[in-house]
Design a protein around this motif. Structure first.
Motif, PDB file in Angstrom:
ATOM      1  N   LEU A  92       0.823  -1.203   0.000  1.00 17.14           N
ATOM      2  CA  LEU A  92       0.000   0.000   0.000  1.00 17.14           C
ATOM      3  C   LEU A  92       0.864   1.264   0.000  1.00 17.14           C
ATOM      4  CD1 LEU A  92      -2.818   1.194  -0.014  1.00 17.14           C
ATOM      5  CD2 LEU A  92      -2.867   0.944   2.482  1.00 17.14           C
ATOM      6  N   VAL A  93       1.948   1.250   0.740  1.00 23.16           N
ATOM      7  CA  VAL A  93       2.874   2.396   0.756  1.00 23.16           C
ATOM      8  C   VAL A  93       3.470   2.600  -0.641  1.00 23.16           C
ATOM      9  CG1 VAL A  93       5.120   3.190   1.634  1.00 23.16           C
ATOM     10  CG2 VAL A  93       3.402   2.301   3.222  1.00 23.16           C
ATOM     11  N   ILE A  94       3.841   1.506  -1.308  1.00 25.20           N
ATOM     12  CA  ILE A  94       4.386   1.610  -2.665  1.00 25.20           C
ATOM     13  C   ILE A  94       3.320   2.150  -3.614  1.00 25.20           C
ATOM     14  CG2 ILE A  94       5.314   0.300  -4.621  1.00 25.20           C
ATOM     15  CD1 ILE A  94       6.587  -1.598  -2.472  1.00 25.20           C
TER      16      ILE A  94
ATOM     17  N   ILE B 252       3.717  10.290  -6.997  1.00 27.40           N
ATOM     18  CA  ILE B 252       4.714  10.658  -8.009  1.00 27.40           C
ATOM     19  C   ILE B 252       4.029  10.900  -9.348  1.00 27.40           C
ATOM     20  CG2 ILE B 252       6.656   9.770  -9.369  1.00 27.40           C
ATOM     21  CD1 ILE B 252       7.569   8.382  -6.690  1.00 27.40           C
ATOM     22  N   ALA B 253       3.117  10.009  -9.730  1.00 25.98           N
ATOM     23  CA  ALA B 253       2.424  10.154 -11.014  1.00 25.98           C
ATOM     24  C   ALA B 253       1.564  11.413 -11.053  1.00 25.98           C
ATOM     25  CB  ALA B 253       1.559   8.923 -11.279  1.00 25.98           C
ATOM     26  N   THR B 254       0.796  11.635 -10.020  1.00 30.46           N
ATOM     27  CA  THR B 254      -0.087  12.805  -9.994  1.00 30.46           C
ATOM     28  C   THR B 254       0.722  14.094  -9.973  1.00 30.46           C
ATOM     29  OG1 THR B 254      -1.796  11.527  -8.870  1.00 30.46           O
ATOM     30  CG2 THR B 254      -1.971  13.914  -8.740  1.00 30.46           C
ATOM     31  N   SER B 255       1.794  14.117  -9.219  1.00 32.48           N
ATOM     32  CA  SER B 255       2.644  15.308  -9.173  1.00 32.48           C
ATOM     33  C   SER B 255       3.309  15.558 -10.525  1.00 32.48           C
ATOM     34  CB  SER B 255       3.707  15.157  -8.085  1.00 32.48           C
ATOM     35  OG  SER B 255       3.094  15.012  -6.817  1.00 32.48           O
ATOM     36  N   SER B 256       3.612  14.501 -11.249  1.00 33.73           N
ATOM     37  CA  SER B 256       4.248  14.629 -12.561  1.00 33.73           C
ATOM     38  C   SER B 256       3.280  15.093 -13.642  1.00 33.73           C
ATOM     39  CB  SER B 256       4.883  13.303 -12.964  1.00 33.73           C
ATOM     40  OG  SER B 256       5.916  12.967 -12.064  1.00 33.73           O
ATOM     41  N   LEU B 257       1.980  14.980 -13.391  1.00 30.88           N
ATOM     42  CA  LEU B 257       0.997  15.452 -14.371  1.00 30.88           C
ATOM     43  C   LEU B 257       1.205  16.924 -14.696  1.00 30.88           C
ATOM     44  CD1 LEU B 257      -2.375  13.772 -13.385  1.00 30.88           C
ATOM     45  CD2 LEU B 257      -1.222  13.629 -15.594  1.00 30.88           C
ATOM     46  N   LYS B 258       1.464  17.725 -13.670  1.00 34.87           N
ATOM     47  CA  LYS B 258       1.689  19.149 -13.901  1.00 34.87           C
ATOM     48  C   LYS B 258       2.941  19.368 -14.740  1.00 34.87           C
ATOM     49  CE  LYS B 258       2.050  23.613 -11.588  1.00 34.87           C
ATOM     50  NZ  LYS B 258       1.244  24.298 -12.589  1.00 34.87           N
ATOM     51  N   ALA B 259       3.992  18.638 -14.401  1.00 38.48           N
ATOM     52  CA  ALA B 259       5.254  18.795 -15.133  1.00 38.48           C
ATOM     53  C   ALA B 259       5.156  18.296 -16.574  1.00 38.48           C
ATOM     54  CB  ALA B 259       6.373  18.064 -14.404  1.00 38.48           C
ATOM     55  N   SER B 260       4.202  17.403 -16.858  1.00 38.99           N
ATOM     56  CA  SER B 260       4.063  16.871 -18.219  1.00 38.99           C
ATOM     57  C   SER B 260       3.471  17.902 -19.182  1.00 38.99           C
ATOM     58  CB  SER B 260       3.181  15.617 -18.221  1.00 38.99           C
ATOM     59  OG  SER B 260       1.809  15.950 -18.119  1.00 38.99           O
TER      60      SER B 260
ATOM     61  N   ALA C 245       1.239   2.177  -9.108  1.00 35.16           N
ATOM     62  CA  ALA C 245       0.219   2.424  -8.087  1.00 35.16           C
ATOM     63  C   ALA C 245      -0.902   1.388  -8.163  1.00 35.16           C
ATOM     64  CB  ALA C 245      -0.351   3.830  -8.240  1.00 35.16           C
ATOM     65  N   PHE C 246      -1.436   1.163  -9.349  1.00 32.31           N
ATOM     66  CA  PHE C 246      -2.569   0.234  -9.466  1.00 32.31           C
ATOM     67  C   PHE C 246      -2.143  -1.220  -9.297  1.00 32.31           C
ATOM     68  CE2 PHE C 246      -4.561   3.940 -11.542  1.00 32.31           C
ATOM     69  CZ  PHE C 246      -5.647   4.046 -10.676  1.00 32.31           C
ATOM     70  N   TYR C 247      -0.949  -1.560  -9.747  1.00 31.03           N
ATOM     71  CA  TYR C 247      -0.467  -2.928  -9.545  1.00 31.03           C
ATOM     72  C   TYR C 247      -0.338  -3.231  -8.051  1.00 31.03           C
ATOM     73  CZ  TYR C 247       2.489  -7.017  -9.354  1.00 31.03           C
ATOM     74  OH  TYR C 247       3.008  -8.254  -9.038  1.00 31.03           O
ATOM     75  N   PHE C 248       0.342  -2.350  -7.324  1.00 29.79           N
ATOM     76  CA  PHE C 248       0.537  -2.598  -5.902  1.00 29.79           C
ATOM     77  C   PHE C 248      -0.749  -2.437  -5.102  1.00 29.79           C
ATOM     78  CE2 PHE C 248       4.960  -2.470  -7.094  1.00 29.79           C
ATOM     79  CZ  PHE C 248       5.485  -3.491  -6.301  1.00 29.79           C
ATOM     80  N   LEU C 249      -1.649  -1.576  -5.551  1.00 22.93           N
ATOM     81  CA  LEU C 249      -2.957  -1.504  -4.897  1.00 22.93           C
ATOM     82  C   LEU C 249      -3.696  -2.824  -5.071  1.00 22.93           C
ATOM     83  CD1 LEU C 249      -4.998   0.160  -3.293  1.00 22.93           C
ATOM     84  CD2 LEU C 249      -5.887   1.015  -5.476  1.00 22.93           C
ATOM     85  N   SER C 250      -3.595  -3.431  -6.244  1.00 26.66           N
ATOM     86  CA  SER C 250      -4.262  -4.719  -6.466  1.00 26.66           C
ATOM     87  C   SER C 250      -3.684  -5.805  -5.559  1.00 26.66           C
ATOM     88  CB  SER C 250      -4.175  -5.140  -7.937  1.00 26.66           C
ATOM     89  OG  SER C 250      -2.876  -5.573  -8.276  1.00 26.66           O
ATOM     90  N   LEU C 251      -2.378  -5.783  -5.318  1.00 21.66           N
ATOM     91  CA  LEU C 251      -1.781  -6.740  -4.383  1.00 21.66           C
ATOM     92  C   LEU C 251      -2.262  -6.496  -2.964  1.00 21.66           C
ATOM     93  CD1 LEU C 251       1.939  -6.871  -5.629  1.00 21.66           C
ATOM     94  CD2 LEU C 251       0.071  -8.461  -6.151  1.00 21.66           C
ATOM     95  N   THR C 252      -2.408  -5.231  -2.616  1.00 23.31           N
ATOM     96  CA  THR C 252      -2.890  -4.858  -1.286  1.00 23.31           C
ATOM     97  C   THR C 252      -4.277  -5.429  -1.025  1.00 23.31           C
ATOM     98  OG1 THR C 252      -1.619  -2.812  -1.349  1.00 23.31           O
ATOM     99  CG2 THR C 252      -3.462  -2.879   0.186  1.00 23.31           C
ATOM    100  N   LEU C 253      -5.116  -5.409  -2.071  1.00 26.26           N
ATOM    101  CA  LEU C 253      -6.516  -5.816  -1.910  1.00 26.26           C
ATOM    102  C   LEU C 253      -6.690  -7.314  -1.681  1.00 26.26           C
ATOM    103  CD1 LEU C 253      -8.199  -3.500  -4.544  1.00 26.26           C
ATOM    104  CD2 LEU C 253      -7.983  -3.185  -2.058  1.00 26.26           C
ATOM    105  N   LYS C 254      -5.622  -8.077  -1.800  1.00 28.48           N
ATOM    106  CA  LYS C 254      -5.691  -9.504  -1.466  1.00 28.48           C
ATOM    107  C   LYS C 254      -5.820  -9.711   0.038  1.00 28.48           C
ATOM    108  CE  LYS C 254      -3.067 -11.205  -5.419  1.00 28.48           C
ATOM    109  NZ  LYS C 254      -1.855 -11.936  -5.856  1.00 28.48           N
ATOM    110  N   SER C 255      -5.368  -8.713   0.820  1.00 21.42           N
ATOM    111  CA  SER C 255      -5.334  -8.869   2.272  1.00 21.42           C
ATOM    112  C   SER C 255      -6.090  -7.796   3.042  1.00 21.42           C
ATOM    113  CB  SER C 255      -3.886  -8.852   2.758  1.00 21.42           C
ATOM    114  OG  SER C 255      -3.143  -9.866   2.147  1.00 21.42           O
ATOM    115  N   ILE C 256      -6.203  -6.602   2.486  1.00 20.89           N
ATOM    116  CA  ILE C 256      -6.844  -5.490   3.183  1.00 20.89           C
ATOM    117  C   ILE C 256      -8.177  -5.214   2.507  1.00 20.89           C
ATOM    118  CG2 ILE C 256      -6.647  -3.042   3.813  1.00 20.89           C
ATOM    119  CD1 ILE C 256      -3.601  -3.367   3.700  1.00 20.89           C
TER     120      ILE C 256
END
Length: 109
Positions: A6-8, A15-23, A42-53
């Motif tokens: 979840l932290v990852i 990082i992605a959202t902050s980079s939107l402005k710079a893009s 973000a979405f890959y690691f969120l999907s792993l998180t959802l196996k347990s939380i």
């Protein structure tokens, strides 16, 4: 391990959202690549998180801390102003995440 995932996920989203402005509307290559890779992480690691939380708990933490961290990045990196009401709102978001995790029975597995 799920909270590390979840932290990852949160870090990738921030990082992605902050980079939107710079893009600059996806007209700059490197920041645009960072956006796409960051959201992928973000979405890959969120999907792993959802196996347990539970999804409600994970999403509340992910989005709540994401809001606070992106707003903080906007302040630190892009010089955006945060007034008293904004800071109070972010404090309430953090308080909600803390209550959800340490007081509420919602996060029990």
């Amino acid at each position: 391990m799920p909270y590390l995932y979840l932290v990852i996920a949160i870090a990738g989203e921030v990082i992605a959202t902050s980079s939107l402005k710079a893009s600059e509307g996806f007209t700059r290559l490197l920041p645009s690549v960072v956006v796409v890779v960051g959201y992928g992480v973000a979405f890959y690691f969120l999907s792993l998180t959802l196996k347990s939380i539970p999804i409600g708990t994970a999403y509340a933490i992910w989005s709540g801390l994401g809001i606070v961290l992106v707003a903080s990045a906007g302040w630190l990196v892009f010089g955006q102003k945060v007034d008293l009401w904004g800071a109070l709102g972010m404090g309430l978001i953090v308080a909600g995440v803390v209550l959800l995790n340490f007081v509420s029975k919602t996060s029990v597995h």
